[in-house]
Scaffold this motif. Sequence first.
Motif, short mmCIF file in Angstrom:
data_model
loop_
_atom_site.label_atom_id
_atom_site.label_comp_id
_atom_site.label_asym_id
_atom_site.label_seq_id
_atom_site.Cartn_x
_atom_site.Cartn_y
_atom_site.Cartn_z
N SER A 34 49.28 -17.25 5.22
CA SER A 34 48.39 -16.10 4.97
C SER A 34 48.46 -15.11 6.11
O SER A 34 48.57 -13.90 5.90
CB SER A 34 46.92 -16.52 4.90
OG SER A 34 46.69 -17.21 3.78
N LYS A 35 48.41 -15.64 7.31
CA LYS A 35 48.44 -14.75 8.49
C LYS A 35 49.80 -14.02 8.57
O LYS A 35 49.85 -12.82 8.82
CB LYS A 35 48.19 -15.59 9.74
CG LYS A 35 48.31 -14.84 11.04
CD LYS A 35 46.95 -14.41 11.57
CE LYS A 35 47.10 -13.62 12.87
NZ LYS A 35 45.85 -13.40 13.54
N CYS A 55 51.76 -13.28 6.14
CA CYS A 55 51.80 -12.26 5.09
C CYS A 55 50.97 -11.04 5.46
O CYS A 55 51.39 -9.91 5.23
CB CYS A 55 51.31 -12.83 3.76
SG CYS A 55 52.50 -13.98 3.07
N SER A 56 49.80 -11.26 6.03
CA SER A 56 48.98 -10.09 6.32
C SER A 56 49.54 -9.29 7.50
O SER A 56 49.60 -8.07 7.44
CB SER A 56 47.50 -10.46 6.51
OG SER A 56 47.32 -11.07 7.75
N ASN A 89 52.86 -7.80 6.32
CA ASN A 89 52.68 -7.04 5.09
C ASN A 89 53.71 -7.41 4.01
O ASN A 89 54.42 -6.58 3.49
CB ASN A 89 52.74 -5.54 5.41
CG ASN A 89 52.19 -4.71 4.28
OD1 ASN A 89 51.44 -5.24 3.45
ND2 ASN A 89 52.58 -3.44 4.21
N ASN A 109 54.48 -10.41 0.59
CA ASN A 109 53.85 -11.32 -0.35
C ASN A 109 54.63 -12.61 -0.43
O ASN A 109 55.86 -12.60 -0.46
CB ASN A 109 53.81 -10.71 -1.74
CG ASN A 109 52.80 -9.60 -1.81
OD1 ASN A 109 51.66 -9.76 -1.35
ND2 ASN A 109 53.20 -8.46 -2.33
#
Length: 473
Positions: free
Chosen positions: A255-256, A258-259, A262, A264
């Motif tokens: 998750s980190k 990906c965020s 930027n 998916n």
Amino acid sequence: MKSSEIRSLFLDYFVNNGHELVKSSPLIPKDDPSLLFTNAGMVQFKKVFLGEEQRPYSRATTCQKCMRAGGKHSDLENVGFTARHHTFFEMLGNFSFGDYFKREAIFFAWKLLTEHFKLPKEKLWVSVYREDDEAAHIWEKEIGIPTERIVRLGEKDNFWQMGDTGPCGPCSEIIIDQGQDFGCGRADCSVGCDCDRFLELWNLVFMQYNKDEDGTLTPLPKPSIDTGMGLERITAVLQGKKTNFDTDLFEPIISKICSVLNVNYGKERKTDISIKVIADHIRASTFLIAEGLIPSNEGRGYVLRRIIRRALRHIKLLEYDGVTFYRFVEPVSETLGAVYPEIVSERKRIEKVIKIEEERFIKTLERAQQIFDEAVNNIKKSGSNVFPGEEIFRLYDTFGLPIDLIREMVRDSELELDEIGFHRELNKQRERARAALKAQEVGMDEVYRELELAPEKFRFTGYTDYEVQTTIY
Ligand code: ATP
Ligand code: MG
Ligand code: MG
Ligand code: MG
């Protein structure tokens, strides 16, 4: 079931069956130059198996930090491409030092998997060493597995050894058939296939011999048991996930990633491979640096440098420019910090070490990629689809890029690597390094022999600091 519950359930089960709960030993083995990193649970018990050390218990259970990058069993190049391989992973194990042997080990494992973890019996297969009639008999007659799900395999799969020397023996593995969706689809796909359909969960090693340098097998003082099951694999199965990376062990890290980057996860294969590599390599880097290792040009430090550099290249492939890999230490520390306090107490230092390495390498990689892309264009323009060995070697030699990274760059460029030419150049370089070694009268440490390409370390002299490089270009 959460991964933390799975870990505890395993350990509690063996404690309740008379096993001593023993802490994981470090990834960097103490006083064992024959081994690059701890690659299995049995490593800390090597001397006990050999009868050179006594412990106040004859049964033990552990959740062991393992590293399989460089040296025997290296999985570095599998990471991201299979559902089941990591460089750093946790191995759950139970051990008997001359206490119980095959029958009990098989029963313990079977009961845990089918009664406690409630895996469906009809999906479980087992493999045994070709000549091990005794194990095959126990599985068939005492456990009741149909003969067609008992597979006999040779040395490669079913004779386990820690390294080129040390305790070893035939083994028996428990495999789960995950169904066609997980597989390669080939008609002959079965146990032993490299794809992820028949997932090897647990290896039960019947420790019977010590292998010495000339390959001679001497029986151990007492037959013993060493088992290993990857926590990430059993977690994926119990959480119904397609890969280890989809479990709660990786979710916060991914998750980190990906965020911050930027991107998916779960949309496109190529992106997923990069995300998996980054997620895997940040765990490995965090744990190695926590133990005091720093990236360098030799031995273990060189493996760490390779791991970090590979991750950085994948960050770049995801079109992110900038220093950022160090930021993923945080979710690793949050996910596993309760079990391994060293990654919490050392967090700031780990981040700093990674950040410095990133700043240094980003400059090198940019330049290398640029020259590589130009070469690819020229090759394609000339109508060829082969990357000449000499040319790729020059790039590799000039920039000090890890060899696996070079291979991936070629693979991504959709050109074929002229392996023969490349190897010829590598061998020439090895000869030069050997001659240099002799000239310097430097002894070759055992550890470097463990590296697939030991003399690589010499290539880097004077090239890794980009301060030096800016004067070169
Ligand atoms: P594989 O055939 O899938 O590469 P292996 O036979 O090399 O696995 P073992 O040496 O038997 O693995 O190790 C014992 C157990 O540790 C395996 O059954 C598996 O559950 C786990 N394991 C091994 N290698 C890895 C890895 N690279 N990442 C995660 N788990 C692993
Ligand atoms: Mg393997
Ligand atoms: Mg295997
Ligand atoms: Mg195995």
